[in-house]
Design an enzyme around this catalytic site. Structure first.
Site, mmCIF file in Angstrom:
data_model
loop_
_atom_site.group_PDB
_atom_site.id
_atom_site.type_symbol
_atom_site.label_atom_id
_atom_site.label_comp_id
_atom_site.label_asym_id
_atom_site.label_seq_id
_atom_site.Cartn_x
_atom_site.Cartn_y
_atom_site.Cartn_z
ATOM 1 N N CYS A 8 -5.099 -0.681 -4.521
ATOM 2 C CA CYS A 8 -5.571 -0.254 -3.193
ATOM 3 C C CYS A 8 -5.288 1.238 -3.078
ATOM 4 O O CYS A 8 -5.111 1.914 -4.093
ATOM 5 C CB CYS A 8 -4.921 -1.079 -2.084
ATOM 6 S SG CYS A 8 -3.121 -0.935 -2.001
ATOM 7 N N ASN A 11 -0.741 1.258 -2.152
ATOM 8 C CA ASN A 11 0.141 0.312 -2.857
ATOM 9 C C ASN A 11 1.338 -0.116 -1.998
ATOM 10 O O ASN A 11 2.411 -0.401 -2.517
ATOM 11 C CB ASN A 11 0.607 0.879 -4.213
ATOM 12 C CG ASN A 11 1.252 -0.157 -5.145
ATOM 13 O OD1 ASN A 11 2.212 0.140 -5.850
ATOM 14 N ND2 ASN A 11 0.753 -1.368 -5.163
ATOM 15 N N CYS A 13 0.355 -2.107 1.062
ATOM 16 C CA CYS A 13 -0.165 -3.248 1.853
ATOM 17 C C CYS A 13 -0.964 -4.204 0.975
ATOM 18 O O CYS A 13 -0.447 -5.224 0.516
ATOM 19 C CB CYS A 13 -1.044 -2.760 3.011
ATOM 20 S SG CYS A 13 -0.199 -1.706 4.208
ATOM 21 N N ARG A 14 -2.250 -3.890 0.744
ATOM 22 C CA ARG A 14 -3.162 -4.880 0.135
ATOM 23 C C ARG A 14 -2.825 -5.217 -1.315
ATOM 24 O O ARG A 14 -2.797 -6.394 -1.682
ATOM 25 C CB ARG A 14 -4.614 -4.385 0.241
ATOM 26 C CG ARG A 14 -5.139 -4.340 1.653
ATOM 27 C CD ARG A 14 -6.408 -3.527 1.738
ATOM 28 N NE ARG A 14 -6.152 -2.110 1.465
ATOM 29 C CZ ARG A 14 -7.075 -1.179 1.352
ATOM 30 N NH1 ARG A 14 -8.357 -1.514 1.468
ATOM 31 N NH2 ARG A 14 -6.755 0.081 1.119
ATOM 32 N N SER A 15 -2.610 -4.209 -2.161
ATOM 33 C CA SER A 15 -2.433 -4.553 -3.588
ATOM 34 C C SER A 15 -1.099 -5.245 -3.879
ATOM 35 O O SER A 15 -1.076 -6.179 -4.692
ATOM 36 C CB SER A 15 -2.668 -3.343 -4.512
ATOM 37 O OG SER A 15 -1.764 -2.304 -4.268
ATOM 38 N N ASP A 122 -8.778 -2.158 5.165
ATOM 39 C CA ASP A 122 -7.421 -1.622 5.092
ATOM 40 C C ASP A 122 -6.618 -1.992 6.348
ATOM 41 O O ASP A 122 -6.895 -1.470 7.432
ATOM 42 C CB ASP A 122 -7.502 -0.105 4.952
ATOM 43 C CG ASP A 122 -6.159 0.498 4.605
ATOM 44 O OD1 ASP A 122 -5.138 -0.204 4.781
ATOM 45 O OD2 ASP A 122 -6.136 1.648 4.160
#
Ligand code: 4NP
Length: 161
Positions: A8, A11, A13-15, A122
């Site tokens: 993401c 690095n 939150c999402r990934s 995001d």
């Protein structure tokens, strides 16, 4: 062994959510030994920082406590991984810029494996960590189904050990 890196922007939150969620899914299916799973961000803006607290709370809510330190994606990560799974179109653009357009055959948006290809928006901007969680879960489950359908030979490692 299938090497997967989730990517993401920051690095935080999402990934990292995708990393621990996919680790949990392959563990449940008895396939953990067949995978090396990591994550990184296209930017260095959060390098050295822990998982963003709302993302960590969302993971904890689903029984997935996770400690992770953010780091930036490198060209070596692209070379060393079989699948580079990005969250959105901006990540895709940034990764292809890093590789000067090379290795595009192993760079995918995570939700391109679902029946509803879309970005994982995001949550650092939207504040919607529940939607990020469900989009990532859909993407991870559909990605594993794709591998089991198309790359079954690469998933036999666990059965041999
Ligand atoms: P992520 O979220 O890419 O899902 O980790 C973000 C985290 C930090 C920033 C942007 C997105 N930031 O601009 O610092």
């Amino acid at each position: 062994m299938i090497n997967v890196i989730f990517v993401c922007l920051g690095n935080i939150c999402r990934s990292p959510m995708a990393e621990i969620m996919f680790k949990s899914i392959v563990q449940e299916r008895g396939l953990a030994l067949s995978f090396n799973i990591t994550s990184a961000g296209t930017s260095d803006c959060e390098e050295g920082n822990p998982v963003y607290p709302p993302a960590r709370r969302m993971l904890e809510k689903h029984g997935l406590p996770y400690e992770h330190i953010a780091r930036q994606l490198t060209k070596r990560d692209i070379i060393n991984n079989d699948y580079i799974l990005v969250m959105d179109s901006e990540n895709l653009f940034d990764v292809l810029r890093l590789t000067s357009g090379q290795y595009s055959e192993k760079i995918f948006k995570l939700c391109s494996f679902t029946s509803n290809p879309r970005d994982v928006a995001d949550p650092w901007i939207t504040g919607k960590f529940d939607i990020a969680y469900s989009d990532i879960l859909d993407g991870c489950e559909c990605f594993l189904e794709y591998l089991m359908r198309e790359k079954a030979d690469m998933l036999s490692y666990d059965k041999r050990h």
